[in-house]
Write a protein that holds these residues in place. Structure first.
Motif, PDB file in Angstrom:
ATOM      1  N   LYS A   1       0.828  -1.216   0.000  1.00  0.00           N
ATOM      2  CA  LYS A   1       0.000   0.000   0.000  1.00  0.00           C
ATOM      3  C   LYS A   1       0.862   1.266   0.000  1.00  0.00           C
ATOM      4  N   ILE A   2       0.519   2.178  -0.878  1.00  0.00           N
ATOM      5  CA  ILE A   2       1.279   3.433  -0.966  1.00  0.00           C
ATOM      6  C   ILE A   2       0.910   4.368   0.187  1.00  0.00           C
ATOM      7  N   CYS A   3       1.758   5.361   0.407  1.00  0.00           N
ATOM      8  CA  CYS A   3       1.491   6.451   1.344  1.00  0.00           C
ATOM      9  C   CYS A   3       1.496   6.047   2.814  1.00  0.00           C
ATOM     10  N   THR A   4       2.076   4.901   3.167  1.00  0.00           N
ATOM     11  CA  THR A   4       2.094   4.518   4.574  1.00  0.00           C
ATOM     12  C   THR A   4       3.213   5.258   5.313  1.00  0.00           C
ATOM     13  N   GLY A   5       4.142   5.861   4.568  1.00  0.00           N
ATOM     14  CA  GLY A   5       5.235   6.595   5.214  1.00  0.00           C
ATOM     15  C   GLY A   5       5.050   8.099   5.166  1.00  0.00           C
ATOM     16  N   GLU A   6       3.960   8.552   4.543  1.00  0.00           N
ATOM     17  CA  GLU A   6       3.771   9.991   4.363  1.00  0.00           C
ATOM     18  C   GLU A   6       2.844  10.576   5.425  1.00  0.00           C
ATOM     19  N   GLU A   7       2.967  11.870   5.617  1.00  0.00           N
ATOM     20  CA  GLU A   7       2.070  12.622   6.506  1.00  0.00           C
ATOM     21  C   GLU A   7       0.902  13.128   5.664  1.00  0.00           C
ATOM     22  N   ALA A   8      -0.180  13.515   6.360  1.00  0.00           N
ATOM     23  CA  ALA A   8      -1.362  14.031   5.656  1.00  0.00           C
ATOM     24  C   ALA A   8      -0.992  15.180   4.713  1.00  0.00           C
ATOM     25  N   ALA A   9      -0.161  16.105   5.212  1.00  0.00           N
ATOM     26  CA  ALA A   9       0.184  17.283   4.404  1.00  0.00           C
ATOM     27  C   ALA A   9       0.959  16.878   3.153  1.00  0.00           C
ATOM     28  N   GLU A  10       1.769  15.828   3.278  1.00  0.00           N
ATOM     29  CA  GLU A  10       2.551  15.370   2.118  1.00  0.00           C
ATOM     30  C   GLU A  10       1.646  14.789   1.045  1.00  0.00           C
ATOM     31  N   CYS A  11       0.712  13.924   1.443  1.00  0.00           N
ATOM     32  CA  CYS A  11      -0.215  13.334   0.468  1.00  0.00           C
ATOM     33  C   CYS A  11      -1.081  14.415  -0.165  1.00  0.00           C
ATOM     34  N   ASN A  12      -1.480  15.378   0.650  1.00  0.00           N
ATOM     35  CA  ASN A  12      -2.301  16.467   0.139  1.00  0.00           C
ATOM     36  C   ASN A  12      -1.556  17.227  -0.961  1.00  0.00           C
ATOM     37  N   ALA A  13      -0.325  17.625  -0.663  1.00  0.00           N
ATOM     38  CA  ALA A  13       0.455  18.381  -1.646  1.00  0.00           C
ATOM     39  C   ALA A  13       0.757  17.510  -2.860  1.00  0.00           C
ATOM     40  N   CYS A  14       1.098  16.262  -2.618  1.00  0.00           N
ATOM     41  CA  CYS A  14       1.421  15.331  -3.703  1.00  0.00           C
ATOM     42  C   CYS A  14       0.238  15.200  -4.660  1.00  0.00           C
ATOM     43  N   LEU A  15      -0.954  14.990  -4.097  1.00  0.00           N
ATOM     44  CA  LEU A  15      -2.117  14.753  -4.954  1.00  0.00           C
ATOM     45  C   LEU A  15      -2.559  16.001  -5.708  1.00  0.00           C
ATOM     46  N   ARG A  16      -2.496  17.147  -5.026  1.00  0.00           N
ATOM     47  CA  ARG A  16      -2.841  18.390  -5.733  1.00  0.00           C
ATOM     48  C   ARG A  16      -1.897  18.595  -6.913  1.00  0.00           C
ATOM     49  N   GLY A  17      -0.608  18.303  -6.676  1.00  0.00           N
ATOM     50  CA  GLY A  17       0.389  18.413  -7.747  1.00  0.00           C
ATOM     51  C   GLY A  17       0.110  17.438  -8.877  1.00  0.00           C
ATOM     52  N   ARG A  18      -0.199  16.213  -8.514  1.00  0.00           N
ATOM     53  CA  ARG A  18      -0.467  15.189  -9.534  1.00  0.00           C
ATOM     54  C   ARG A  18      -1.684  15.557 -10.384  1.00  0.00           C
ATOM     55  N   MET A  19      -2.710  16.115  -9.743  1.00  0.00           N
ATOM     56  CA  MET A  19      -3.921  16.498 -10.483  1.00  0.00           C
ATOM     57  C   MET A  19      -3.626  17.674 -11.423  1.00  0.00           C
ATOM     58  N   LYS A  20      -2.870  18.629 -10.915  1.00  0.00           N
ATOM     59  CA  LYS A  20      -2.503  19.788 -11.733  1.00  0.00           C
ATOM     60  C   LYS A  20      -1.766  19.357 -12.997  1.00  0.00           C
ATOM     61  N   LYS A  21      -0.868  18.401 -12.808  1.00  0.00           N
ATOM     62  CA  LYS A  21      -0.049  17.916 -13.940  1.00  0.00           C
ATOM     63  C   LYS A  21      -0.896  17.345 -15.069  1.00  0.00           C
ATOM     64  N   ILE A  22      -2.051  16.789 -14.734  1.00  0.00           N
ATOM     65  CA  ILE A  22      -2.896  16.233 -15.799  1.00  0.00           C
ATOM     66  C   ILE A  22      -4.034  17.195 -16.156  1.00  0.00           C
ATOM     67  N   GLY A  23      -3.909  18.450 -15.676  1.00  0.00           N
ATOM     68  CA  GLY A  23      -4.867  19.478 -16.085  1.00  0.00           C
ATOM     69  C   GLY A  23      -6.133  19.536 -15.259  1.00  0.00           C
TER      70      GLY A  23
END
Ligand code: 5AD
Ligand code: FES
Length: 350
Positions: free
Chosen positions: A314-336
């Motif tokens: 399972k992914i994201c077991t080492g990340e903090e909430a803020a990290e996943c939040n920033a990561c996902l917002r970035g990932r969504m932006k990248k695909i428009g």
């Protein structure tokens, strides 16, 4: 190619699919054909939701479970699972963090843990609603009685996730011990809907013994239930379960099924799940580009994340909430796409 395009247009128009075409899409379609399907599903999602994605903050508040589902890593018989429960204070602090990050929905998910009596669940829901009145509370805590569901609803919970896992009784019996029945699970979903919850059903793709005929039955069940949400992810084996050596479900097939579901249920809330992101490093992006419109980042405290393991890797077991939040917002932006910081209710509930 033109014939395939026409069939996709017909599917979108009629909101019906034959078992033969479903099988073709899942097992025989070329990459080009799948892209035609995904493009149509993407356009359909965009016509309703725009290029926005809703976030749901997932709080995995207990991994105790009285059930023994053969596929699940937190099943009762798994003595290697390190069990935990979050306190009310810990859960509330997850919600505080979540609201700071812009989340407007909290999903309380857990095993079927008898420690959390109806009174405790209601107290929890009330406390969250009191502190975060503009946020939606979703429960995902399994099969309960009509009366229990009614109490949760009255306490302020407005959504409930309960994947039906498979609509076929024999297949259900291959995945679960005898004390659990598919008929009861489906009844729970009907009860939840009757009470007034926005309800989510769903399945894993590629569970042992699953056939296209089963998936077709799942679609028929969904057409009857008309859920507000549909959760779909690949089955991924967990090492301490009876299915430890079974092959995982395919990310590509999961993505194709997401696209089919978007065309059959244009307004449904459709998450690109963490399991899909585990099966394929860009699974969540691909899911959104196939018509999904919801992402469920983990808000659980980092010290328990590696304990809520339904499947291996399972992914994201080492990340903090803020990290996943920033990561996902970035990932969504990248695909428009843009994350919308709104409750994201089903269109029929607005
Ligand atoms: N692989 C993928 N998904 C799983 N779930 C449970 N175990 C697994 C697994 N091994 C899913 C089930 C359940 C949801 C919370 O997680 O569909 O309803
Ligand atoms: Fe958790 Fe990317 S979503 S790190």
């Amino acid at each position: 190619m033109e014939a395939f395009k026409t069939k996709i247009e017909e599917l979108a128009e009629s909101r019906k699919i034959t078992p033969e075409f479903l099988d073709y899409i899942l097992h025989q379609a070329t990459e080009e054909e799948r892209e035609i399907l995904c493009a149509k599903a993407r356009k359909t999602a965009q016509s309703i939701f725009g290029k926005t994605v809703y976030l749901r903050g997932l709080i995995e508040f207990t991994n105790y479970c009285k059930n023994d589902c053969y596929y699940c890593g937190i099943r009762l018989s798994n003595k290697n699972a390190c069990r935990y429960r979050l306190s009310l204070e810990e859960i509330l602090s997850c919600c505080d963090k979540g609201e700071e990050l812009g989340f407007k929905t909290f999903v309380l998910q857990g095993g079927e843990d008898p420690y959390y009596t109806d009174d405790k669940i209601c107290e929890l829901v009330r406390a969250i609603k009191e502190k975060h009145p503009s946020c939606a509370v979703t429960l995902s805590i399994g099969e309960k009685s009509y009366e229990s569901y009614q109490k949760y609803f009255e306490a302020g919970a407005e959504r409930y996730l309960l994947r039906h896992e498979t609509a076929n009784e024999e297949h259900y019996a291959m995945l679960h011990p005898k004390n659990l029945s598919g008929a009861h699970r489906k009844q729970c979903l009907r009860d939840l809907k009757k009470i007034g919850f926005q309800v989510g059903c769903g399945i894993m793709l590629g569970t042992p013994g699953q056939t296209t005929a089963h998936i077709y039955e799942d679609i028929q069940f969904m057409q009857e239930l008309q859920p507000h949400m549909i959760g779909i992810g690949p089955f991924i084996a967990h090492k301490d379960t009876p299915f430890h050596d079974r092959p995982s479900g395919s990310a590509e097939e999961t993505i194709a099924l997401l696209a089919v579901l978007r065309l059959l249920f244009p307004k449904v809330l459709l998450p690109a799940t963490t399991a899909l992101g585990t099966a394929d490093a860009f699974g969540r992006e691909k899911g959104i580009l196939a018509g999904a419109n919801v992402i469920m980042p983990n808000l659980s405290p980092s010290n328990v994340r590696d304990k809520y393991l339904l499947y291996d890797g399972k992914i994201c077991t080492g990340e903090e909430a803020a990290e996943c939040n920033a990561c996902l917002r970035g990932r969504m932006k990248k695909i428009g796409y843009e994350v919308a910081d709104v409750r994201g209710d089903h269109p029929d509930f607005i």
